[in-house]
Enzyme design. Structure first.
Site, PDB file in Angstrom:
ATOM      1  NE  ARG A  54      11.328  32.126 -25.828  1.00 22.32           N
ATOM      2  CZ  ARG A  54      12.082  31.728 -24.822  1.00 22.32           C
ATOM      3  NH1 ARG A  54      12.162  32.448 -23.750  1.00 22.32           N
ATOM      4  NH2 ARG A  54      12.764  30.592 -24.878  1.00 22.32           N
ATOM      5  NE  ARG A  55      13.350  30.285 -29.690  1.00 23.59           N
ATOM      6  CZ  ARG A  55      14.306  29.397 -29.437  1.00 23.59           C
ATOM      7  NH1 ARG A  55      15.508  29.560 -29.939  1.00 23.59           N
ATOM      8  NH2 ARG A  55      14.057  28.339 -28.691  1.00 23.59           N
ATOM      9  CB  VAL A 140       6.485  16.543  -7.789  1.00 19.43           C
ATOM     10  CG1 VAL A 140       7.441  16.128  -6.673  1.00 19.43           C
ATOM     11  CG2 VAL A 140       5.726  17.795  -7.398  1.00 19.43           C
ATOM     12  N   GLY A 142       9.634  14.377 -12.122  1.00 23.66           N
ATOM     13  CA  GLY A 142       9.617  13.896 -13.513  1.00 23.66           C
ATOM     14  C   GLY A 142       8.661  12.752 -13.743  1.00 23.66           C
ATOM     15  CB  ILE A 144       8.710   9.427  -9.720  1.00 23.56           C
ATOM     16  CG1 ILE A 144      10.170   9.149 -10.034  1.00 23.56           C
ATOM     17  CG2 ILE A 144       8.248   8.597  -8.528  1.00 23.56           C
ATOM     18  CD1 ILE A 144      11.113   9.536  -8.906  1.00 23.56           C
ATOM     19  N   GLY A 195      19.916  18.345 -20.597  1.00 21.46           N
ATOM     20  CA  GLY A 195      18.525  18.831 -20.517  1.00 21.46           C
ATOM     21  C   GLY A 195      17.890  18.653 -19.150  1.00 21.46           C
ATOM     22  CD  GLU A 198      13.607  23.791 -14.246  1.00 16.37           C
ATOM     23  OE1 GLU A 198      12.796  24.549 -14.793  1.00 16.37           O
ATOM     24  OE2 GLU A 198      13.450  22.561 -14.218  1.00 16.37           O
ATOM     25  CE  LYS A 213      11.047  19.260  -9.421  1.00 16.03           C
ATOM     26  NZ  LYS A 213      12.365  18.809  -9.867  1.00 16.03           N
TER      27      LYS A 213
HETATM   28  P1  NDP Z   1      12.160  24.797 -22.170  1.00 12.71           P
HETATM   29  O1  NDP Z   1      12.809  26.099 -21.825  1.00 12.71           O
HETATM   30  O2  NDP Z   1      12.961  23.746 -22.826  1.00 12.71           O
HETATM   31  O3  NDP Z   1      10.885  25.082 -23.111  1.00 12.71           O
HETATM   32  C1  NDP Z   1      10.023  26.163 -22.899  1.00 12.71           C
HETATM   33  C2  NDP Z   1       9.104  26.279 -24.109  1.00 12.71           C
HETATM   34  O4  NDP Z   1       8.174  27.334 -23.865  1.00 12.71           O
HETATM   35  C3  NDP Z   1       9.827  26.619 -25.406  1.00 12.71           C
HETATM   36  O5  NDP Z   1       9.279  25.899 -26.482  1.00 12.71           O
HETATM   37  C4  NDP Z   1       9.530  28.116 -25.607  1.00 12.71           C
HETATM   38  O6  NDP Z   1       9.439  28.493 -26.962  1.00 12.71           O
HETATM   39  C5  NDP Z   1       8.167  28.218 -24.984  1.00 12.71           C
HETATM   40  N1  NDP Z   1       7.872  29.558 -24.504  1.00 12.71           N
HETATM   41  C6  NDP Z   1       8.599  30.330 -23.679  1.00 12.71           C
HETATM   42  N2  NDP Z   1       7.980  31.489 -23.457  1.00 12.71           N
HETATM   43  C7  NDP Z   1       6.822  31.463 -24.167  1.00 12.71           C
HETATM   44  C8  NDP Z   1       5.756  32.348 -24.346  1.00 12.71           C
HETATM   45  N3  NDP Z   1       5.728  33.550 -23.762  1.00 12.71           N
HETATM   46  N4  NDP Z   1       4.729  31.977 -25.157  1.00 12.71           N
HETATM   47  C9  NDP Z   1       4.736  30.773 -25.764  1.00 12.71           C
HETATM   48  N5  NDP Z   1       5.731  29.869 -25.626  1.00 12.71           N
HETATM   49  C10 NDP Z   1       6.762  30.213 -24.833  1.00 12.71           C
HETATM   50  O7  NDP Z   1      11.509  24.283 -20.807  1.00 12.71           O
HETATM   51  P2  NDP Z   1      11.296  22.752 -20.367  1.00 12.71           P
HETATM   52  O8  NDP Z   1      10.628  22.018 -21.442  1.00 12.71           O
HETATM   53  O9  NDP Z   1      12.528  22.230 -19.767  1.00 12.71           O
HETATM   54  O10 NDP Z   1      10.284  22.940 -19.124  1.00 12.71           O
HETATM   55  C11 NDP Z   1       8.907  23.172 -19.327  1.00 12.71           C
HETATM   56  C12 NDP Z   1       8.185  22.994 -18.005  1.00 12.71           C
HETATM   57  O11 NDP Z   1       8.354  21.662 -17.565  1.00 12.71           O
HETATM   58  C13 NDP Z   1       8.670  23.882 -16.867  1.00 12.71           C
HETATM   59  O12 NDP Z   1       7.594  24.220 -16.038  1.00 12.71           O
HETATM   60  C14 NDP Z   1       9.623  22.983 -16.112  1.00 12.71           C
HETATM   61  O13 NDP Z   1       9.791  23.355 -14.772  1.00 12.71           O
HETATM   62  C15 NDP Z   1       8.893  21.667 -16.240  1.00 12.71           C
HETATM   63  N6  NDP Z   1       9.696  20.467 -16.087  1.00 12.71           N
HETATM   64  C16 NDP Z   1      10.841  20.321 -16.811  1.00 12.71           C
HETATM   65  C17 NDP Z   1      11.587  19.162 -16.699  1.00 12.71           C
HETATM   66  C18 NDP Z   1      12.840  18.944 -17.487  1.00 12.71           C
HETATM   67  O14 NDP Z   1      13.488  17.921 -17.265  1.00 12.71           O
HETATM   68  N7  NDP Z   1      13.231  19.849 -18.375  1.00 12.71           N
HETATM   69  C19 NDP Z   1      11.153  18.092 -15.789  1.00 12.71           C
HETATM   70  C20 NDP Z   1       9.925  18.351 -15.088  1.00 12.71           C
HETATM   71  C21 NDP Z   1       9.232  19.506 -15.240  1.00 12.71           C
HETATM   72  P3  NDP Z   1      10.708  28.411 -27.972  1.00 12.71           P
HETATM   73  O15 NDP Z   1      10.933  26.933 -28.201  1.00 12.71           O
HETATM   74  O16 NDP Z   1      10.251  29.124 -29.162  1.00 12.71           O
HETATM   75  O17 NDP Z   1      11.840  29.054 -27.229  1.00 12.71           O
HETATM   76  N1  HSE Z   2      15.571  20.894 -13.437  1.00 14.79           N
HETATM   77  C1  HSE Z   2      14.763  19.911 -12.823  1.00 14.79           C
HETATM   78  C2  HSE Z   2      15.672  18.862 -12.216  1.00 14.79           C
HETATM   79  C3  HSE Z   2      13.879  19.277 -13.854  1.00 14.79           C
HETATM   80  O1  HSE Z   2      16.870  18.915 -12.406  1.00 14.79           O
HETATM   81  O2  HSE Z   2      15.174  17.996 -11.486  1.00 14.79           O
HETATM   82  C4  HSE Z   2      12.827  18.435 -13.246  1.00 14.79           C
HETATM   83  O3  HSE Z   2      11.907  19.188 -12.556  1.00 14.79           O
END
Ligand code: NDP
Ligand code: HSE
Length: 444
Positions: A54-55, A140, A142, A144, A195, A198, A213
């Site tokens: 996004r940024r 689902v 992380g 695992i 981290g 969500e 999940k």
């Molecule tokens: P974050 O919010 O940390 O990261 C999201 C990223 O997407 C950022 O880099 C953001 O950009 C980018 N982004 C957002 N909107 C847009 C857009 N319109 N176009 C392009 N880039 C965009 O999310 P997470 O990394 O935590 O999660 C990502 C995915 O992984 C999700 O589906 C989540 O459910 C899944 N997930 C997360 C886990 C966790 O522990 N966090 C575990 C398992 C699954 P910018 O950096 O510029 O803001």
């Molecule tokens: N927010 C989610 C959790 C990340 O706490 O389990 C993994 O999907």
């Protein structure tokens, strides 16, 4: 004899990453750090050609700034890209980007449980049409491995139940409340800092994340389309310190459980026609001796029961940057290998089309806390109310105060419909000033 060619000298497979946050940042870092090993494991090098964010101006140490773009749509429309990793999250623009990537010929790896649970069928259909892979191990639990075991390893068996702790944030919060006596808000702030949560923690604490999940796991386990709307969901925001203390007194601990079950078909061996599926996510008390009770912090665990393999348990980190990146990269190497061989992995298996039943038919035990008047005959009135609705009481405990008392009642197994009717009737009794809490008791 022709010497084997050096995989590093072969044309690379091109990779685009969508999102560079908690998960995407680690995916990129580990992908670059392990480039040589990945080349050897895949048989061709990987070339990272773009990262959509996004940024674009945000500082991301160790990653070439020239790779960043804010135009994700143009990136996924390129027809020279082999593999797209989607780690943006949410429904849009993730869905459109994935569909464009598949239509452009790329295979897709995603961690997006929200999208898969909302509209997985559309993604599967698009992958099928394109002859491309759609992999989502990280969606689902992380790190695992649970998607692949259900999708591939257990596909020769019949899975009858999947019971799990599928959300790291809520497990971290409940664990901190239980072991440290922490308050809900303090524990949630820690989970966000680490981290696990969500971006909007509502998805975690209200059970939407675990429900998504559970929908994904049920679809895989029972070869049926189960969407987020089919999952009965309750979060942990109403779990109180008193519930945790009461669980402790019973030798139990409170966990947010996802329970996916295949009904008994009526025959002695459990098979038979008309088998249905139930899927629910809610806080529950489980005995401290239960294997899921010992799952602490942000860890996840999944219990699988199947007809032939018996009981299997999967355990590990369920959230966080590098554990989730490990699952994403496992999928990346797999789909890259498929590309090199001109093959593709399994598609959707929903042939069984099982009906998903509502929460009213679910049978379990319940823990109820009631504030009641401490006068003669109250217990008899309350017991009568349970009996009228066919709910049998297992234990009653009273903590008296002046003029009123707190009653803690644990029932035998009853349907959710019967228990709900009992609670409604209790609320109408003059002697009950409040039904303070109702929680299911599982695992016995
Ligand atoms: P974050 O919010 O940390 O990261 C999201 C990223 O997407 C950022 O880099 C953001 O950009 C980018 N982004 C957002 N909107 C847009 C857009 N319109 N176009 C392009 N880039 C965009 O999310 P997470 O990394 O935590 O999660 C990502 C995915 O992984 C999700 O589906 C989540 O459910 C899944 N997930 C997360 C886990 C966790 O522990 N966090 C575990 C398992 C699954 P910018 O950096 O510029 O803001
Ligand atoms: N927010 C989610 C959790 C990340 O706490 O389990 C993994 O999907």
């Amino acid at each position: 004899m022709t010497p084997p060619s050096d995989p590093g000298s072969l044309p690379p497979l091109r990779v685009a990453v969508l999102g560079c946050g908690t998960v995407g940042g680690e995916v990129v870092r580990l992908l670059l750090a392990q480039a040589d090993d990945f080349t050897a494991r895949i048989g061709r090098p990987l070339e990272l050609v773009g990262i959509a964010v996004r940024r674009a101006g945000k500082e991301r140490p160790g990653i070439d700034p020239a790779l960043f773009t804010t135009d994700a749509q143009t990136l996924v429309s390129r027809t020279d890209i082999d593999l797209v990793i989607e780690v943006i999250g949410g429904i849009e623009p993730a869905r459109t980007l994935i569909l464009t990537a598949l239509a452009s010929g790329a295979s897709v790896v995603t961690a997006n449980k929200a999208l898969l649970a909302e509209d997985g069928a559309t993604l599967y259909d698009a992958a099928e049409r394109a002859g491309a892979d759609l992999y989502y191990e990280a969606a689902v639990a992380g790190a695992i491995p649970i998607v692949r075991p259900l999708r591939e390893s257990l596909v020769g068996d019949e899975v009858t139940a999947v019971i799990g702790i599928l959300n790291g944030t809520t497990n971290f919060i409940l664990d901190k409340m239980d072991t440290e006596g922490a308050g809900f808000a303090e524990a949630l702030a820690d989970a966000q800092e680490l981290g696990y949560a969500e971006a909007d923690p509502t998805a975690d604490v209200e059970g939407f994340d675990a429900a998504a999940k559970a929908a994904i796991l049920s679809s895989l386990a029972f070869h049926s389309r189960v969407g987020i709307g089919d999952v009965h969901r309750e979060g942990i925001t109403e779990v109180t310190a008193a519930d945790i203390a009461s669980a402790r007194e019973m030798g139990c601990v409170v966990k947010l459980l996802a329970i996916c079950q295949l009904s008994d078909g009526g025959r002695p061996d459990g098979t038979g026609p008309g088998r249905t599926v139930s899927v629910r996510v809610h806080p529950a008390m489980i005995p401290r001796s239960h294997p899921l009770a010992g799952v602490g912090g942000a860890y996840n665990a999944v219990f699988v029961e199947s007809r032939f393999a018996g009981r299997l348990m999967f355990y590990g980190p369920g959230a966080g940057g590098s554990p989730t990146a490990s699952a994403v990269l496992g999928d990346l190497v797999t789909v890259a290998r498929n590309r090199v061989r001109g093959a593709s992995g399994p598609g959707e298996s929903s042939y069984a089309q099982r009906v998903v039943t509502g929460i009213g038919d679910v049978v379990t035990r319940y823990h109820l806390s009631l504030a009641v008047a401490d006068v003669a005959g109250v217990l008899a009135t309350i017991a009568h109310c349970f009996a009228e609705h066919g709910v049998s009481i297992q234990t009653v405990r009273q903590q008296g105060r002046e003029g009123d008392a707190q009653l803690v009642i644990v029932t035998h197994r009853a349907t959710d419909a019967a228990l709900s009717a009992t609670v409604d009737a209790l609320r109408r009794l003059d002697v009950v000033s409040e039904v303070t809490s109702v929680m299911r008791v599982e695992g016995e």
